[in-house]
Design a protein around this motif. Sequence first.
Motif, short mmCIF file in Angstrom:
data_model
loop_
_atom_site.label_atom_id
_atom_site.label_comp_id
_atom_site.label_asym_id
_atom_site.label_seq_id
_atom_site.Cartn_x
_atom_site.Cartn_y
_atom_site.Cartn_z
N VAL A 5 -8.38 15.06 46.43
CA VAL A 5 -7.84 14.96 45.08
C VAL A 5 -8.98 14.57 44.14
O VAL A 5 -9.64 13.55 44.35
N ALA A 6 -9.17 15.38 43.11
CA ALA A 6 -10.22 15.12 42.12
C ALA A 6 -9.59 14.53 40.87
O ALA A 6 -8.49 14.89 40.48
N THR A 7 -10.32 13.63 40.25
CA THR A 7 -9.91 13.05 38.97
C THR A 7 -11.02 13.30 37.96
O THR A 7 -12.18 13.02 38.23
N ARG A 94 -7.22 8.60 55.01
CA ARG A 94 -6.32 8.80 53.86
C ARG A 94 -6.91 9.87 52.94
O ARG A 94 -7.67 10.73 53.38
N THR A 95 -6.60 9.78 51.70
CA THR A 95 -7.05 10.75 50.70
C THR A 95 -8.55 10.69 50.50
O THR A 95 -9.15 9.61 50.52
N ILE A 96 -9.15 11.86 50.28
CA ILE A 96 -10.56 11.97 49.92
C ILE A 96 -10.59 12.14 48.40
O ILE A 96 -10.00 13.08 47.87
N GLY A 97 -11.24 11.23 47.72
CA GLY A 97 -11.28 11.27 46.26
C GLY A 97 -12.55 11.91 45.75
O GLY A 97 -13.63 11.68 46.29
N VAL A 98 -12.42 12.71 44.71
CA VAL A 98 -13.57 13.28 44.01
C VAL A 98 -13.55 12.67 42.62
O VAL A 98 -12.59 12.87 41.87
N LEU A 113 -10.41 24.54 48.30
CA LEU A 113 -10.51 23.32 49.09
C LEU A 113 -9.89 22.11 48.40
O LEU A 113 -9.74 21.06 49.01
N LEU A 114 -9.51 22.25 47.13
CA LEU A 114 -8.96 21.14 46.37
C LEU A 114 -7.44 21.12 46.51
O LEU A 114 -6.78 22.12 46.28
N ASP A 115 -6.90 19.97 46.90
CA ASP A 115 -5.46 19.83 47.11
C ASP A 115 -4.75 19.22 45.91
O ASP A 115 -3.53 19.36 45.78
N GLY A 116 -5.47 18.53 45.07
CA GLY A 116 -4.88 17.91 43.90
C GLY A 116 -5.91 17.74 42.81
O GLY A 116 -7.08 17.51 43.09
N LEU A 117 -5.47 17.89 41.57
CA LEU A 117 -6.36 17.73 40.42
C LEU A 117 -5.66 16.82 39.41
O LEU A 117 -4.58 17.15 38.90
N ARG A 118 -6.26 15.67 39.18
CA ARG A 118 -5.72 14.72 38.22
C ARG A 118 -6.60 14.75 36.98
O ARG A 118 -7.81 14.53 37.05
N LEU A 119 -5.97 15.07 35.86
CA LEU A 119 -6.68 15.11 34.58
C LEU A 119 -6.18 13.98 33.71
O LEU A 119 -4.98 13.85 33.47
N LEU A 120 -7.09 13.15 33.26
CA LEU A 120 -6.76 12.10 32.30
C LEU A 120 -7.22 12.64 30.94
O LEU A 120 -8.40 12.57 30.58
#
Length: 162
Positions: A5-7, A94-98, A113-120
């Motif tokens: 999951v990338a933020t 657990r989760t791998i953070g980017v 390869l990205l399972d989640g994308l968090r945009l602030l």
Amino acid sequence: MRKIVATLLVSLDGVVEAPQCWQPAYMDAELAASVGLQLAAVDVLLLGRATYEELPDHWFADYVVATPKVVVSSSLLESDLTEAVTQLKQEPGRTIGVAGGPTLVESLIRRDLLDGLRLLVHPVVVGRGRRLFEHVTAQRPLELVHAHKLASGVLDLTYRPS
């Protein structure tokens, strides 16, 4: 299998470059707590080299120092990156953070390869700077799975591949 999951901190006009110049005005206790919850779910950070070098200067530097890191260099061949990240996802944990690193996030998206994308998404127009997904050339459909407006006006949006 672990999830990646990338933020990313992003302005309304899509700028992800140099958030330290425009993001601090929006950092409040609510945003810090939100980011803190996400960091608590991560047991490994996947970082590009430039982001790795910048992170010790951030407000969550103690977390960064204490968390195992995997640093990716742009000199890796594409097949090496895919193989290394796929292997990392198969390891227990657990989760791998980017954190940060739009170049790395783009590389992960291009390789599915990205399972989640968090945009602030911050309520500011920056005008100049590197834009989100500047180098992604093919469509990548995403599904919105979470949306929350913070008191500061920052939108906390989470997507996953559809």
